[in-house]
Design an enzyme around this catalytic site. Sequence first.
Site, PDB file in Angstrom:
ATOM      1  N   ASP A 196       0.428  53.182  22.534  1.00  0.00           N
ATOM      2  CA  ASP A 196       1.178  53.688  23.914  1.00  0.00           C
ATOM      3  C   ASP A 196       0.214  54.783  24.671  1.00  0.00           C
ATOM      4  O   ASP A 196      -0.559  55.559  23.892  1.00  0.00           O
ATOM      5  CB  ASP A 196       2.351  54.442  23.731  1.00  0.00           C
ATOM      6  CG  ASP A 196       3.318  53.565  23.258  1.00  0.00           C
ATOM      7  OD1 ASP A 196       3.345  52.258  23.494  1.00  0.00           O
ATOM      8  OD2 ASP A 196       4.350  53.979  22.439  1.00  0.00           O
TER       9      ASP A 196
ATOM     10  N   ASP B 211       4.847  47.343  27.482  1.00  0.00           N
ATOM     11  CA  ASP B 211       6.264  47.921  27.789  1.00  0.00           C
ATOM     12  C   ASP B 211       6.718  47.693  29.340  1.00  0.00           C
ATOM     13  O   ASP B 211       7.824  47.531  29.715  1.00  0.00           O
ATOM     14  CB  ASP B 211       6.199  49.288  27.492  1.00  0.00           C
ATOM     15  CG  ASP B 211       6.098  49.550  25.835  1.00  0.00           C
ATOM     16  OD1 ASP B 211       6.336  48.509  25.126  1.00  0.00           O
ATOM     17  OD2 ASP B 211       5.645  50.460  25.773  1.00  0.00           O
TER      18      ASP B 211
END
Length: 166
Positions: free
Chosen positions: A127, A145
């Site tokens: 991330d 995402d």
Amino acid sequence: MAPRPEGAARSIAALPWLALALVLVVADQVTKTLILEHYRLGDYTTITGFFNIVRAHNTGAAFSFLAAASGWQRWLFTGIGVGAAVLIVWMLRAHAGQRLFSFALACILGGAVGNVVDRLMHGYVVDFLDFHWAGWHFPAFNLADSAITVGAVCLILDELLRLRKK
């Protein structure tokens, strides 16, 4: 409603949506590779007063759900991602003519595959997008995402529009 194509024609009709999913996977993996090459875990660059680029590892699911588990979650979430991908490809073949619905599925497929690749290669999802305000940080996320989120919103919109037509 247009008649559904059969067999090979259904597979061909799904190709543009599968291509979109592939573009999303490639973009996701390229950005994650850049983060892995240029940042150490926890490093960040301030972009604005509310946004940073950061390197974070997520062994869990959304919002780090089960991230503290002992490692079994890697295989659970990989299995869920693979199962979802198979189901989505089947649905794309069956509904390729429904543009908003297929766009939504392609986004979810691209995001799911992007995160499965991370789990298989690294054991965690990379991330790097960190939004924050007044000391509060939204959980870091990535392009996969984002694609899943856009796909989910489009699925809801598609359903609302479908119900409105009735």
